[in-house]
Design a protein around this motif. Structure first.
Motif, PDB file in Angstrom:
ATOM      1  N   ARG A  14       0.880  -1.138   0.074  1.00 23.52           N
ATOM      2  CA  ARG A  14       0.070  -0.010  -0.135  1.00 23.52           C
ATOM      3  C   ARG A  14       0.662   1.261  -0.007  1.00 23.52           C
ATOM      4  O   ARG A  14       0.425   2.288  -0.433  1.00 23.52           O
ATOM      5  N   ALA A  15       2.200   1.281   0.687  1.00 20.04           N
ATOM      6  CA  ALA A  15       2.978   2.327   0.623  1.00 20.04           C
ATOM      7  C   ALA A  15       3.708   2.667  -0.764  1.00 20.04           C
ATOM      8  O   ALA A  15       3.893   3.932  -0.877  1.00 20.04           O
ATOM      9  N   TRP A  16       3.953   1.675  -1.424  1.00 25.12           N
ATOM     10  CA  TRP A  16       4.639   1.943  -2.765  1.00 25.12           C
ATOM     11  C   TRP A  16       3.874   2.735  -3.770  1.00 25.12           C
ATOM     12  O   TRP A  16       4.350   3.759  -4.258  1.00 25.12           O
ATOM     13  N   PRO A  17       2.525   2.642  -3.879  1.00 27.67           N
ATOM     14  CA  PRO A  17       1.934   3.652  -4.930  1.00 27.67           C
ATOM     15  C   PRO A  17       2.094   5.321  -4.298  1.00 27.67           C
ATOM     16  O   PRO A  17       2.104   5.866  -5.173  1.00 27.67           O
ATOM     17  N   LEU A  18       1.853   5.454  -2.930  1.00 27.64           N
ATOM     18  CA  LEU A  18       2.276   6.576  -2.242  1.00 27.64           C
ATOM     19  C   LEU A  18       3.535   7.407  -2.672  1.00 27.64           C
ATOM     20  O   LEU A  18       3.818   8.481  -2.812  1.00 27.64           O
ATOM     21  N   LEU A  19       4.669   6.176  -2.410  1.00 27.33           N
ATOM     22  CA  LEU A  19       6.074   6.880  -2.448  1.00 27.33           C
ATOM     23  C   LEU A  19       6.247   7.030  -4.234  1.00 27.33           C
ATOM     24  O   LEU A  19       6.834   7.995  -4.423  1.00 27.33           O
ATOM     25  N   ALA A  20       5.641   5.991  -4.954  1.00 24.87           N
ATOM     26  CA  ALA A  20       5.732   6.409  -6.396  1.00 24.87           C
ATOM     27  C   ALA A  20       5.310   7.930  -6.836  1.00 24.87           C
ATOM     28  O   ALA A  20       5.746   8.729  -7.535  1.00 24.87           O
ATOM     29  N   ALA A  21       4.025   8.288  -6.344  1.00 25.79           N
ATOM     30  CA  ALA A  21       3.311   9.313  -6.457  1.00 25.79           C
ATOM     31  C   ALA A  21       4.185  10.480  -6.063  1.00 25.79           C
ATOM     32  O   ALA A  21       4.498  11.455  -6.766  1.00 25.79           O
ATOM     33  N   VAL A  22       5.122  10.606  -4.898  1.00 20.50           N
ATOM     34  CA  VAL A  22       5.686  11.580  -4.294  1.00 20.50           C
ATOM     35  C   VAL A  22       6.771  11.686  -5.425  1.00 20.50           C
ATOM     36  O   VAL A  22       7.375  12.848  -5.634  1.00 20.50           O
ATOM     37  N   VAL A  23       7.459  10.411  -5.580  1.00 24.88           N
ATOM     38  CA  VAL A  23       8.875  10.734  -6.450  1.00 24.88           C
ATOM     39  C   VAL A  23       8.227  11.233  -7.953  1.00 24.88           C
ATOM     40  O   VAL A  23       8.941  12.022  -8.490  1.00 24.88           O
ATOM     41  N   LEU A  24       7.079  10.818  -8.479  1.00 19.49           N
ATOM     42  CA  LEU A  24       6.584  11.422  -9.771  1.00 19.49           C
ATOM     43  C   LEU A  24       6.516  12.944  -9.627  1.00 19.49           C
ATOM     44  O   LEU A  24       6.866  13.575 -10.476  1.00 19.49           O
ATOM     45  N   GLY A  25       5.878  13.162  -8.387  1.00 23.06           N
ATOM     46  CA  GLY A  25       5.652  14.742  -8.593  1.00 23.06           C
ATOM     47  C   GLY A  25       6.884  15.598  -8.412  1.00 23.06           C
ATOM     48  O   GLY A  25       6.977  16.358  -9.134  1.00 23.06           O
ATOM     49  N   GLY A  26       7.981  15.101  -7.396  1.00 18.44           N
ATOM     50  CA  GLY A  26       9.267  15.846  -7.690  1.00 18.44           C
ATOM     51  C   GLY A  26      10.016  15.869  -8.827  1.00 18.44           C
ATOM     52  O   GLY A  26      10.491  16.858  -9.353  1.00 18.44           O
ATOM     53  N   VAL A  27       9.830  14.546  -9.689  1.00 13.52           N
ATOM     54  CA  VAL A  27      10.426  14.433 -11.199  1.00 13.52           C
ATOM     55  C   VAL A  27       9.747  15.773 -11.992  1.00 13.52           C
ATOM     56  O   VAL A  27      10.203  16.536 -12.676  1.00 13.52           O
ATOM     57  N   LEU A  28       8.152  15.721 -11.868  1.00  9.86           N
ATOM     58  CA  LEU A  28       7.567  16.504 -12.706  1.00  9.86           C
ATOM     59  C   LEU A  28       7.760  18.329 -12.408  1.00  9.86           C
ATOM     60  O   LEU A  28       8.084  18.868 -13.215  1.00  9.86           O
ATOM     61  N   ILE A  29       8.002  18.318 -11.039  1.00  8.97           N
ATOM     62  CA  ILE A  29       8.255  19.600 -10.700  1.00  8.97           C
ATOM     63  C   ILE A  29       9.681  20.188 -11.166  1.00  8.97           C
ATOM     64  O   ILE A  29       9.923  21.325 -12.054  1.00  8.97           O
ATOM     65  N   TYR A  30      10.542  19.242 -11.179  1.00  8.32           N
ATOM     66  CA  TYR A  30      11.822  19.505 -11.490  1.00  8.32           C
ATOM     67  C   TYR A  30      12.059  19.844 -13.121  1.00  8.32           C
ATOM     68  O   TYR A  30      12.686  20.735 -13.730  1.00  8.32           O
ATOM     69  N   LEU A  31      11.121  18.810 -13.882  1.00  9.65           N
ATOM     70  CA  LEU A  31      11.279  18.929 -15.314  1.00  9.65           C
ATOM     71  C   LEU A  31      10.352  20.219 -15.960  1.00  9.65           C
ATOM     72  O   LEU A  31      10.631  20.946 -16.815  1.00  9.65           O
ATOM     73  N   LEU A  32       9.296  20.526 -15.228  1.00 12.12           N
ATOM     74  CA  LEU A  32       8.503  21.542 -15.824  1.00 12.12           C
ATOM     75  C   LEU A  32       8.865  22.782 -14.883  1.00 12.12           C
ATOM     76  O   LEU A  32       8.020  23.831 -15.115  1.00 12.12           O
ATOM     77  N   ARG A  33       9.962  22.925 -14.163  1.00 15.13           N
ATOM     78  CA  ARG A  33      10.270  24.073 -13.340  1.00 15.13           C
ATOM     79  C   ARG A  33      10.249  25.425 -14.348  1.00 15.13           C
ATOM     80  O   ARG A  33      10.012  26.524 -13.572  1.00 15.13           O
ATOM     81  N   PRO A  34      10.624  25.534 -15.409  1.00 20.43           N
ATOM     82  CA  PRO A  34      10.805  26.582 -16.301  1.00 20.43           C
ATOM     83  C   PRO A  34       9.398  27.329 -16.313  1.00 20.43           C
ATOM     84  O   PRO A  34       9.249  28.616 -16.538  1.00 20.43           O
ATOM     85  N   ILE A  35       8.255  26.709 -16.290  1.00 21.57           N
ATOM     86  CA  ILE A  35       6.976  27.080 -16.819  1.00 21.57           C
ATOM     87  C   ILE A  35       6.096  27.264 -15.487  1.00 21.57           C
ATOM     88  O   ILE A  35       5.017  27.758 -15.528  1.00 21.57           O
ATOM     89  N   LEU A  36       6.549  26.844 -14.217  1.00 19.89           N
ATOM     90  CA  LEU A  36       5.734  26.781 -13.103  1.00 19.89           C
ATOM     91  C   LEU A  36       5.635  28.124 -12.258  1.00 19.89           C
ATOM     92  O   LEU A  36       4.887  28.194 -11.464  1.00 19.89           O
ATOM     93  N   THR A  37       6.655  28.943 -12.458  1.00 21.77           N
ATOM     94  CA  THR A  37       6.827  29.936 -11.677  1.00 21.77           C
ATOM     95  C   THR A  37       5.430  30.766 -11.856  1.00 21.77           C
ATOM     96  O   THR A  37       4.841  31.156 -10.483  1.00 21.77           O
ATOM     97  N   PRO A  38       4.824  31.281 -12.796  1.00 17.93           N
ATOM     98  CA  PRO A  38       3.330  31.949 -12.630  1.00 17.93           C
ATOM     99  C   PRO A  38       2.316  31.329 -11.954  1.00 17.93           C
ATOM    100  O   PRO A  38       1.530  31.652 -11.098  1.00 17.93           O
TER     101      PRO A  38
END
Length: 366
Positions: A14-38
């Protein structure tokens, strides 16, 4: 034993999906950081303005009209502050740039000889002559930094269009996020598994309490201290009153840092500006001691309250780490993320102290 092992494996699964979601969210923030500012700036503004909208709703005003009222009022206030501060700060920077060569001469002719005679400091440690020459040569060009940036932006149509689009997105996204803030929170809560929804809601409430203490309370404290210090230094007659007051207010996000930075800068400015500097220096110290007393006895208790805040070291580390990892986007999300991590760590610590691992004692043979 097998039942306990099966329960552990089930919890892990049950913990693995939550951990995967957190990791995926961090990766997306890193990749999309140029357009996330506004979007992050808009989310921050919506979060800060939501309590005002809620108060208007309690006065039987609809959500959308309340958002429009708050949005227009805050836009007017921010526009007025910007239009007031830009010429003031620009004038103060011009004064500072004109004073820097004379300040370096004072350091070279007065301060360093005094340090050499009293403490044995080698004057050759700092090449003040080269610093003075460089500043004297370039201060006029450095005074037109804003104009140079505008000129560069206008020469690149694509860069100018991107900048204007980013600035235009912030109020639009802020309006829609603020209008649908409660709806978004309700939908997120509805998506949570019913078994853990109460616990997650309780943790989210504690996170909101800590984040609010810094993003709402501390920002108001910073604003009040900046105005107080600037007004006090202006009454003393300090030419750089607005600039030093602004720096003191911004540095007040870390407790005592605004006081230390401000009193040092204001003391140096007073000693350098006034020939008979003893009385102005004492008045500067009185302004900062009064500001510190005002913060401790009135501003912090009223605006922040007794809500648990972040340790100053945690604030420094969070801002630096966020900026290093994600740039400006990381700076925006550093304090909210640090507040959430602190709340989770506090609960993890309490869980650990109540666990068998912490309380188990080694059996002793009779």
């Amino acid at each position: 034993m097998s039942v306990r092992g099966g329960a552990g494996r089930l919890a892990d699964s049950r913990a693995w999906p939550l951990l995967a979601a957190v990791v995926l969210g961090g990766v997306l923030i890193y990749l999309l950081r140029p357009i996330l500012t506004p979007f992050l700036v808009a989310a921050l503004l919506a979060y800060l303005a939501d309590p005002l909208v809620d108060r208007l709703q309690r006065l039987h005003l609809g959500r959308t009209p309340a958002v429009v009222v708050v949005f227009l009022v805050l836009t007017g206030i921010l526009t007025g502050i910007v239009l007031l501060l830009i010429p003031l700060v620009g004038h103060q920077i011009d004064i500072l740039q004109r004073q820097i060569p004379a300040l370096i001469d004072w350091l070279q002719q007065t301060a360093l000889p005094w340090l050499q005679s009293r403490l044995g400091v080698d004057p050759g440690v700092l090449d003040l002559e080269r610093i003075r020459s460089a500043i004297t040569e370039h201060w006029r060009s450095t005074g037109n930094i804003a104009a140079d940036l505008v000129a560069r932006a206008t020469r690149s149509g694509l860069a100018l269009a991107g900048l204007l689009a980013t600035l235009a997105l912030i109020p639009v996204v802020t309006f829609y996020l603020l209008r649908d803030w409660d709806v978004l929170l309700a939908r997120i809560h509805a998506l949570l598994p019913r078994r853990i929804a109460p616990q997650v809601a309780r943790l989210a409430g504690e996170c909101d309490e800590v984040v609010a203490a810094f993003l709402r309370g501390q920002l108001l404290v910073m604003l009040a201290l900046g105005v107080f210090y600037a007004a006090g230094l202006w009454l003393v007659g300090l030419q750089l009153a607005v600039l030093i007051g602004l720096i003191s207010g911004l540095a007040a996000i870390i407790p005592y840092l605004g006081f230390v930075v401000g009193i040092l800068a204001a003391s140096l400015a007073a000693v350098f500006q006034f020939s008979d500097w003893l009385v102005p220096l004492l008045l500067v110290w009185a302004v900062y001691l009064a500001g510190q007393a005002l913060e401790q006895m009135l501003l912090t208790p009223v605006l922040v309250g007794d809500r648990l805040g972040l340790h100053p070291v945690a604030v420094i580390f969070a801002v630096l780490a966020g900026g290093q990892l994600f740039g400006f986007v990381g700076v925006l999300i550093a304090l909210p993320v640090a507040a959430m991590v602190m709340v989770l760590l506090r609960h993890a610590h309490a869980h650990y102290q109540g666990s068998e691992l912490y309380n188990r004692q080694e059996s002793q043979d009779p």
